[in-house]
Design a protein around this motif. Structure first.
Motif, PDB file in Angstrom:
ATOM      1  N   VAL A 153      47.856  30.765  49.722  1.00  0.00           N
ATOM      2  CA  VAL A 153      48.166  29.611  50.557  1.00  0.00           C
ATOM      3  C   VAL A 153      47.417  29.740  51.873  1.00  0.00           C
ATOM      4  O   VAL A 153      47.667  30.672  52.644  1.00  0.00           O
ATOM      5  CB  VAL A 153      49.691  29.512  50.832  1.00  0.00           C
ATOM      6  CG1 VAL A 153      50.008  28.234  51.568  1.00  0.00           C
ATOM      7  CG2 VAL A 153      50.487  29.620  49.537  1.00  0.00           C
ATOM      8  N   ALA A 154      46.491  28.827  52.119  1.00  0.00           N
ATOM      9  CA  ALA A 154      45.780  28.770  53.397  1.00  0.00           C
ATOM     10  C   ALA A 154      46.437  27.667  54.221  1.00  0.00           C
ATOM     11  O   ALA A 154      46.211  26.479  53.986  1.00  0.00           O
ATOM     12  CB  ALA A 154      44.299  28.479  53.187  1.00  0.00           C
ATOM     13  N   THR A 155      47.291  28.070  55.157  1.00  0.00           N
ATOM     14  CA  THR A 155      48.085  27.119  55.930  1.00  0.00           C
ATOM     15  C   THR A 155      47.358  26.751  57.220  1.00  0.00           C
ATOM     16  O   THR A 155      47.040  27.617  58.033  1.00  0.00           O
ATOM     17  CB  THR A 155      49.471  27.711  56.244  1.00  0.00           C
ATOM     18  OG1 THR A 155      50.093  28.077  55.008  1.00  0.00           O
ATOM     19  CG2 THR A 155      50.337  26.704  56.971  1.00  0.00           C
ATOM     20  N   HIS A 156      47.110  25.454  57.375  1.00  0.00           N
ATOM     21  CA  HIS A 156      46.409  24.923  58.544  1.00  0.00           C
ATOM     22  C   HIS A 156      47.429  24.429  59.572  1.00  0.00           C
ATOM     23  O   HIS A 156      48.463  23.875  59.201  1.00  0.00           O
ATOM     24  CB  HIS A 156      45.478  23.776  58.135  1.00  0.00           C
ATOM     25  CG  HIS A 156      44.336  24.230  57.291  1.00  0.00           C
ATOM     26  ND1 HIS A 156      43.049  24.227  57.749  1.00  0.00           N
ATOM     27  CD2 HIS A 156      44.285  24.718  56.022  1.00  0.00           C
ATOM     28  CE1 HIS A 156      42.250  24.692  56.793  1.00  0.00           C
ATOM     29  NE2 HIS A 156      42.981  24.995  55.739  1.00  0.00           N
ATOM     30  N   PRO A 157      47.118  24.590  60.850  1.00  0.00           N
ATOM     31  CA  PRO A 157      48.071  24.210  61.900  1.00  0.00           C
ATOM     32  C   PRO A 157      48.079  22.700  62.162  1.00  0.00           C
ATOM     33  O   PRO A 157      47.628  22.223  63.198  1.00  0.00           O
ATOM     34  CB  PRO A 157      47.575  24.999  63.118  1.00  0.00           C
ATOM     35  CG  PRO A 157      46.104  25.106  62.908  1.00  0.00           C
ATOM     36  CD  PRO A 157      45.923  25.227  61.421  1.00  0.00           C
ATOM     37  N   VAL A 158      48.587  21.957  61.193  1.00  0.00           N
ATOM     38  CA  VAL A 158      48.701  20.509  61.320  1.00  0.00           C
ATOM     39  C   VAL A 158      49.911  20.061  60.502  1.00  0.00           C
ATOM     40  O   VAL A 158      50.203  20.642  59.462  1.00  0.00           O
ATOM     41  CB  VAL A 158      47.402  19.800  60.840  1.00  0.00           C
ATOM     42  CG1 VAL A 158      47.111  20.087  59.376  1.00  0.00           C
ATOM     43  CG2 VAL A 158      47.454  18.306  61.085  1.00  0.00           C
ATOM     44  N   LEU A 159      50.610  19.055  61.012  1.00  0.00           N
ATOM     45  CA  LEU A 159      51.711  18.428  60.285  1.00  0.00           C
ATOM     46  C   LEU A 159      51.241  17.048  59.842  1.00  0.00           C
ATOM     47  O   LEU A 159      50.806  16.252  60.663  1.00  0.00           O
ATOM     48  CB  LEU A 159      52.942  18.298  61.187  1.00  0.00           C
ATOM     49  CG  LEU A 159      53.476  19.596  61.786  1.00  0.00           C
ATOM     50  CD1 LEU A 159      54.556  19.299  62.823  1.00  0.00           C
ATOM     51  CD2 LEU A 159      54.008  20.515  60.701  1.00  0.00           C
ATOM     52  N   VAL A 160      51.304  16.774  58.538  1.00  0.00           N
ATOM     53  CA  VAL A 160      50.820  15.483  58.050  1.00  0.00           C
ATOM     54  C   VAL A 160      51.945  14.532  57.674  1.00  0.00           C
ATOM     55  O   VAL A 160      51.703  13.352  57.450  1.00  0.00           O
ATOM     56  CB  VAL A 160      49.806  15.651  56.887  1.00  0.00           C
ATOM     57  CG1 VAL A 160      48.599  16.447  57.342  1.00  0.00           C
ATOM     58  CG2 VAL A 160      50.445  16.275  55.661  1.00  0.00           C
ATOM     59  N   GLY A 161      53.171  15.033  57.562  1.00  0.00           N
ATOM     60  CA  GLY A 161      54.319  14.158  57.389  1.00  0.00           C
ATOM     61  C   GLY A 161      54.616  13.670  55.991  1.00  0.00           C
ATOM     62  O   GLY A 161      55.631  13.034  55.766  1.00  0.00           O
ATOM     63  N   GLY A 162      53.767  13.940  55.034  1.00  0.00           N
ATOM     64  CA  GLY A 162      54.005  13.498  53.662  1.00  0.00           C
ATOM     65  C   GLY A 162      52.728  13.526  52.871  1.00  0.00           C
ATOM     66  O   GLY A 162      51.642  13.682  53.432  1.00  0.00           O
ATOM     67  N   GLY A 163      52.850  13.354  51.577  1.00  0.00           N
ATOM     68  CA  GLY A 163      51.685  13.359  50.709  1.00  0.00           C
ATOM     69  C   GLY A 163      51.940  14.154  49.447  1.00  0.00           C
ATOM     70  O   GLY A 163      53.024  14.086  48.865  1.00  0.00           O
ATOM     71  N   THR A 164      50.966  14.938  49.053  1.00  0.00           N
ATOM     72  CA  THR A 164      51.038  15.742  47.835  1.00  0.00           C
ATOM     73  C   THR A 164      51.420  17.166  48.205  1.00  0.00           C
ATOM     74  O   THR A 164      50.660  17.849  48.891  1.00  0.00           O
ATOM     75  CB  THR A 164      49.667  15.747  47.116  1.00  0.00           C
ATOM     76  OG1 THR A 164      49.256  14.396  46.885  1.00  0.00           O
ATOM     77  CG2 THR A 164      49.756  16.494  45.793  1.00  0.00           C
ATOM     78  N   PRO A 165      52.590  17.634  47.757  1.00  0.00           N
ATOM     79  CA  PRO A 165      53.025  18.977  48.145  1.00  0.00           C
ATOM     80  C   PRO A 165      52.281  20.076  47.390  1.00  0.00           C
ATOM     81  O   PRO A 165      51.853  19.890  46.251  1.00  0.00           O
ATOM     82  CB  PRO A 165      54.509  18.989  47.780  1.00  0.00           C
ATOM     83  CG  PRO A 165      54.641  17.987  46.690  1.00  0.00           C
ATOM     84  CD  PRO A 165      53.587  16.931  46.957  1.00  0.00           C
TER      85      PRO A 165
END
Length: 188
Positions: A144-156
């Motif tokens: 898991v490469a976790t990026h520092p952004v919150l997108v609020g929804g989409g494809t988990p």
């Protein structure tokens, strides 16, 4: 028996794509992160793709090394991508190319069969395909490469499961731009 690795970029709130299949939030990866993904790609002997990720990858990487601004790592990734055998799972397309074969039937049965073969690691990409493999208990390692952004929804990144999957951490690493890579192995 082959090992199956599921790895992708995700937002901090757990999405691999924002609403509308938008992956622009991840931006171009740092050279260091890109090299890490290249190294992983080079360790795998077989790549498994769902349709959407296949269409994204096959629209760019077959000629990615021929772009005038391609870095040496991008050139190597393109060559590796072309040379790696691939299996594409889809019931909506009728042909694939670039060292790939198409499977239109039961993805879980085919992945189970491929895992039972002798050979090196396989990686799986695409949320729908990976979700089916997760629910069937076929994933051996999660990257898991976790990026520092919150997108609020989409494809988990992760799907709903019927039960717990206990994991052991293998590695964690921070990359430029605040990206944190974590690797976990499924406890069997």
């Amino acid at each position: 028996m082959r090992k199956l690795i599921y790895g992708m970029n995700q937002s901090l709130d757990g999405y691999i794509a924002a609403t509308g299949d938008d992956i622009g939030w991840s931006g171009p990866p740092s050279e260091e992160l890109f090299q890490w993904w290249l190294d992983l790609e080079q360790t795998c002997e077989l790549a498994l793709y769902g349709r959407k990720l296949w269409e994204t990858m096959s629209s760019y990487w077959p000629t990615g090394d021929q772009r005038p601004d391609a870095t040496p790592a991008e050139q190597e990734f393109a060559r590796t991508w072309r040379d790696t055998p691939k299996v594409v799972f889809s019931s909506t397309i009728d042909k694939v190319d670039w060292n790939a074969r198409l499977v239109t039937g039961d993805a879980v049965a085919e992945i189970t069969r491929l895992k039972a073969e002798d050979g090196g690691p396989m990686h799986i990409g695409g949320a729908t395909l990976a979700a089916a493999a997760m629910r069937a208990g076929l994933i051996d390692e999660y990257v898991v490469a976790t990026h520092p952004v919150l997108v609020g929804g989409g494809t988990p990144f992760f799907t709903a499961l019927d039960g717990w999957v206990n994991l052991d951490m293998l590695d964690t690493r921070t990359f430029p731009g605040g990206v944190v890579m974590t690797r976990y192995e499924a406890r069997r």
